[in-house]
Structure formats: structure tokens, C-alpha cells
Write a protein that holds these residues in place. Structure first.
Motif, PDB file in Angstrom:
ATOM      1  N   ASP A 142       0.822  -1.217   0.000  1.00 56.37           N
ATOM      2  CA  ASP A 142       0.000   0.000   0.000  1.00 56.37           C
ATOM      3  C   ASP A 142       0.852   1.260   0.000  1.00 56.37           C
ATOM      4  O   ASP A 142       0.581   2.216  -0.742  1.00 56.37           O
ATOM      5  N   ILE A 143       1.898   1.294   0.831  1.00 62.67           N
ATOM      6  CA  ILE A 143       2.713   2.510   0.892  1.00 62.67           C
ATOM      7  C   ILE A 143       3.552   2.656  -0.367  1.00 62.67           C
ATOM      8  O   ILE A 143       3.793   3.775  -0.839  1.00 62.67           O
ATOM      9  N   ALA A 144       3.979   1.538  -0.944  1.00 62.06           N
ATOM     10  CA  ALA A 144       4.736   1.607  -2.202  1.00 62.06           C
ATOM     11  C   ALA A 144       3.877   2.215  -3.302  1.00 62.06           C
ATOM     12  O   ALA A 144       4.343   3.066  -4.081  1.00 62.06           O
ATOM     13  N   ALA A 145       2.617   1.805  -3.365  1.00 60.82           N
ATOM     14  CA  ALA A 145       1.709   2.365  -4.363  1.00 60.82           C
ATOM     15  C   ALA A 145       1.455   3.848  -4.104  1.00 60.82           C
ATOM     16  O   ALA A 145       1.419   4.660  -5.041  1.00 60.82           O
ATOM     17  N   ALA A 146       1.301   4.209  -2.834  1.00 60.65           N
ATOM     18  CA  ALA A 146       1.059   5.611  -2.483  1.00 60.65           C
ATOM     19  C   ALA A 146       2.252   6.487  -2.831  1.00 60.65           C
ATOM     20  O   ALA A 146       2.097   7.607  -3.343  1.00 60.65           O
ATOM     21  N   LEU A 147       3.444   5.980  -2.568  1.00 60.12           N
ATOM     22  CA  LEU A 147       4.652   6.741  -2.898  1.00 60.12           C
ATOM     23  C   LEU A 147       4.791   6.914  -4.410  1.00 60.12           C
ATOM     24  O   LEU A 147       5.188   7.979  -4.895  1.00 60.12           O
ATOM     25  N   GLY A 148       4.467   5.848  -5.137  1.00 59.63           N
ATOM     26  CA  GLY A 148       4.520   5.950  -6.586  1.00 59.63           C
ATOM     27  C   GLY A 148       3.565   7.016  -7.110  1.00 59.63           C
ATOM     28  O   GLY A 148       3.921   7.814  -7.994  1.00 59.63           O
ATOM     29  N   GLU A 149       2.372   7.037  -6.556  1.00 61.98           N
ATOM     30  CA  GLU A 149       1.385   8.044  -6.964  1.00 61.98           C
ATOM     31  C   GLU A 149       1.848   9.447  -6.612  1.00 61.98           C
ATOM     32  O   GLU A 149       1.568  10.413  -7.337  1.00 61.98           O
ATOM     33  N   ALA A 150       2.583   9.580  -5.498  1.00 60.13           N
ATOM     34  CA  ALA A 150       3.057  10.893  -5.055  1.00 60.13           C
ATOM     35  C   ALA A 150       4.318  11.328  -5.776  1.00 60.13           C
ATOM     36  O   ALA A 150       4.762  12.475  -5.609  1.00 60.13           O
ATOM     37  N   GLY A 151       4.920  10.420  -6.536  1.00 60.69           N
ATOM     38  CA  GLY A 151       6.171  10.757  -7.205  1.00 60.69           C
ATOM     39  C   GLY A 151       7.363  10.761  -6.268  1.00 60.69           C
ATOM     40  O   GLY A 151       8.363  11.438  -6.511  1.00 60.69           O
ATOM     41  N   VAL A 152       7.279   9.972  -5.184  1.00 60.60           N
ATOM     42  CA  VAL A 152       8.359   9.877  -4.194  1.00 60.60           C
ATOM     43  C   VAL A 152       9.088   8.559  -4.401  1.00 60.60           C
ATOM     44  O   VAL A 152       8.482   7.483  -4.360  1.00 60.60           O
ATOM     45  N   SER A 153      10.390   8.595  -4.616  1.00 61.65           N
ATOM     46  CA  SER A 153      11.175   7.372  -4.748  1.00 61.65           C
ATOM     47  C   SER A 153      11.543   6.850  -3.362  1.00 61.65           C
ATOM     48  O   SER A 153      11.555   7.612  -2.385  1.00 61.65           O
ATOM     49  N   TYR A 154      11.863   5.562  -3.280  1.00 65.01           N
ATOM     50  CA  TYR A 154      12.186   5.005  -1.961  1.00 65.01           C
ATOM     51  C   TYR A 154      13.164   3.852  -2.073  1.00 65.01           C
ATOM     52  O   TYR A 154      13.301   3.212  -3.110  1.00 65.01           O
TER      53      TYR A 154
END
Length: 386
Positions: A51-63
Motif C-alpha cells: 500500500d505505501i509503495a503504491a502511495a509513494l509511486g502516486e506521489a512521485g516519491v522514490s524510496y
């Protein structure tokens, strides 16, 4: 209203689907790169990591992912995670998991912006900054999503000590009880007991206030009946109502803990978790009956009228604790003395109503665990069925 001082700067976003729905917009405010810190399996098993990986992708945040935060997090591992955050240019850290993962992530935020000569220097509290932290809980007990404390294990001594500063609170806590549906019975019981202990110990703290006791009481209202259900065998681990009550109760306990602190069962339990005898919540709960009995001596009417009416008195509370913490553990004289010394001199003991000294501590520990003939420091185990 009595005077009180309460500080809880964390923004809490709760409900099913909170990460997917709310995280993308909020996390943009923290930067463009994140380090995700997890334990071995719960982040993946619960679905929180996806879930957080998908949210970060939507936000344009790399991790980047650091998945090596173990139970009872070591100072050295937190320092390693902090270094990983620096090396990857992380603007913030996301901790996913139970108390160990979240405590470790919180300490890693400190290490990310403070390069100590020796990682153990974090215990000196001579630092004034940390990376922003985001928390996502996958257990229902520690309240670490909403507090500012990291309980860390010292590599050199093997002992657990806490680190806390006001700026170590998370910026955002995403609180979705659905992530706890994957917990085992033993995890459910241990973390549920931890939540109850937080509520009771903060209620009976010298630092408690009208505000913190409101949180404590609500936590007991939610957690206690569910623990009684589990103790009776009348429960389902897939019951969403049970999961919701336990998780939300743990948050109320976290709020109360942030305002009033824990009592002596926490340091008394540390040696048992260090030795691998009990998980943390059980290690606290084996001393909870003694803690409540001690506290009732100082202010029985106030507590009975405002808290223990939920349980129907002391006896049902004690019966539930006895059933869920049943064990065959014994300790040597030397280990017993260590537990007494560490407990009676700990800051938590100073919060006890009516005072709490060596002799009372000795009577409690010896009556429950001492075996004069034992040569091993600890023996036995928690006997709850898996």
C-alpha cells in the motif's frame, strides 16, 4: 479542571484504506525520497508495504527499503539504517511494523542526521534534530505510532534502554486496523496485553492528568473486553470488530503513555524479553496485578469509581491476566537481584503512587519467579498455545 501539560504533535490518519487514500497527497509535503524501514515479514504479510509503495509511486516519491530491523532493535542496526537514509538522500523515513520496527525507525531518524562517534552515544540524548518520521502500525499494542520513545537494545550490554525527545514524534501516523488481521494468536495476546498495560500504568502514574486518564479509560474500555473474550476462547482472529477495538484501544493507550508514562512493570519486564523468555507485552503483564494492587493502596476510591468499574472489580481483571500470562518461568537469585536493581532504580518506578522502593520490588519479583536452587539465570516459557 486540574493543571496538565500534554503534547502530541502527530497527525493521525485512521480507517481502512487510509494509506492508499490519504498518503499520496500528504507525503509530498515531506520530500522526494524516502527510506522504508520494516522488520522481517509483517509489513509484507499485512499488505502495508504494498500500500505505501503504491502511495509513494502516486506521489512521485522514490524510496529504498531497509528490511533488517529485528525484534528488540539493536542500536547498531538503527545506526546502519540511519546511514542508509543518509547515503540514499532520504528526506524522511517510513516505519512499518510493530513496536520494534517503529522504535527502530524512530531512532534511525536520529542517526540519519547525527553521526555519533559511537552509536551508543544516542543514549546521552545530546542531539537536537531528526529526520521526519511516518509510522504505519501492523500490531495492536505498542502505541509506538503516536509516541516519541525508542526502546533500544545496547549491543555491548544486551540491555534495553529508552531514548526520547519531543521532536521524535511522527509527523504522520497512518492507522489502519486491517493490517492487524494477519497477526497470530500469540502476537494478538502479547500486543493486546501491552496496550492494556499502557492504559493501566499511565492511569496510575504520578504524571497522569484528567486528559491522559480520559485516554487511559477509553483504551481499557476497548481492549479489556476483547482480552476477556480471548481468555475465554470465545473469539475469532478474523473478527474485524475485535481487531478494530484492539487497535484503536492501543492508540488510546499510546496517547495516554505520551502524556503520563509507563509504570514499573515495563522495566521489570525488560530482562525477560532480553533473555527471550517473554514477548514484551507478556513481560509487562506478569507484573500488572502487583502494579494495580500497589496503586489501589494509595487512591482506591478514585480508581475504582473511574476505571475498575469497567472490569467489574479487581478479581475479573486479575483472572484474565493470570490466564493469558500463564507460565512456568523461574529465575536464579543473581538474576532476581538484577531485575530488582534495574526496576527499583528506573525512572518508571518514580512515577508510582505512594512510592516504590527496593523492598516492595523484591517482594514482588521473589514471590513470582525466584528459585534459590536454580543455576541458570532464566528457565521456562510462556505457555499460551500457538
Amino acid at each position: 479542571m486540574e493543571a496538565f501539560n500534554f503534547y502530541l504533535p502527530t497527525r493521525i490518519i485512521g480507517g481502512r484504506g487510509a494509506v492508499r487514500e490519504k498518503a499520496p497527497e500528504l507525503l509530498k509535503n515531506l520530500g522526494s525520497r524516502a527510506l522504508i524501514i520494516t522488520g522481517k515479514s509483517s509489513a509484507k504479510k499485512s499488505g502495508a508495504l504494498d500500500d505505501i509503495a503504491a502511495a509513494l509511486g502516486e506521489a512521485g516519491v522514490s524510496y529504498e527499503l531497509f528490511d533488517g530491523m529485528g525484534e528488540n532493535p539493536l542500536v547498531s542496526v538503527c545506526a546502519k539504517a540511519g546511514a542508509a537514509a543518509r547515503e540514499n538522500g532520504a528526506d524522511f523515513i517510513i516505519g512499518i511494523g510493530g513496536g520494534s520496527a517503529l522504535d527502530g525507525a524512530r531512532a534511525s531518524c536520529v542517526f540519519a542526521v547525527n553521526e555519533f562517534e559511537n552509536p551508543r552515544d544516542i543514549y546521552k540524548l545530546e542531539f537536537e534534530s531528526a529526520l521526519p518520521l511516518v509510522t504505519i502500525g501492523t500490531t495492536a499494542g505498542t502505541g509506538s505510532e503516536v509516541d516519541a520513545v525508542s526502546v533500544l537494545t545496547d549491543d555491548e550490554t544486551g540491555l534495553k534502554k529508552s531514548v526520547s525527545k519531543p521532536f521524535m514524534f511522527a509527523r504522520y501516523a497512518f492507522c489502519d486496523y486491517g493490517y492487524t488481521l494477519s497477526m497470530s494468536l500469540r502476537q494478538t495476546v502479547s500486543t493486546g496485553l501491552d496496550a492494556l498495560c499502557h492504559c493501566l500504568e499511565s492511569w496510575f502514574s504520578k504524571n497522569s492528568s484528567e486528559t491522559s486518564r480520559l485516554f487511559s479509560r477509553r483504551g481499557v474500555e476497548l481492549v479489556y473486553p476483547r482480552l476477556v473474550e480471548i481468555a475465554s476462547g470465545n473469539y475469532s482472529l478474523q473478527d474485524e470488530a475485535l481487531r478494530e477495538d484492539l487497535y484503536h484501544g492501543s492508540l488510546w493507550g499510546g496517547f495516554a503513555l505520551a502524556g503520563a508514562g509507563a509504570g514499573f512493570p515495563h522495566p521489570a519486564g525488560y530482562p525477560f524479553t532480553e533473555a527471550g523468555i517473554f514477548p514484551h507485552g507478556v513481560a509487562c503483564a506478569v507484573f500488572e496485578k502487583a502494579f494495580v494492587e500497589h496503586s489501589l493502596k494509595s487512591a482506591p476510591e478514585l480508581w475504582k469509581k473511574q476505571l475498575l468499574d469497567i472490569t467489574g472489580g479487581e478479581a475479573p481483571l486479575y483472572a484474565m491476566l493470570d490466564k493469558l500470562t500463564i507460565n512456568n518461568v523461574s529465575v536464579s537469585r543473581e538474576a532476581c537481584e538484577t531485575i530488582i536493581e534495574r526496576t527499583a532504580t528506573n525512572k518508571n518506578a518514580k512515577r508510582a503512587l505512594g512510592g516504590f522502593g527496593f523492598e516492595e520490588c523484591r517482594a514482588i519479583v521473589e514471590s513470582q519467579f525466584l528459585d534459590e536452587s536454580q543455576s541458570e539465570a532464566f528457565s521456562g516459557s510462556w505457555l499460551l498455545d500457538r
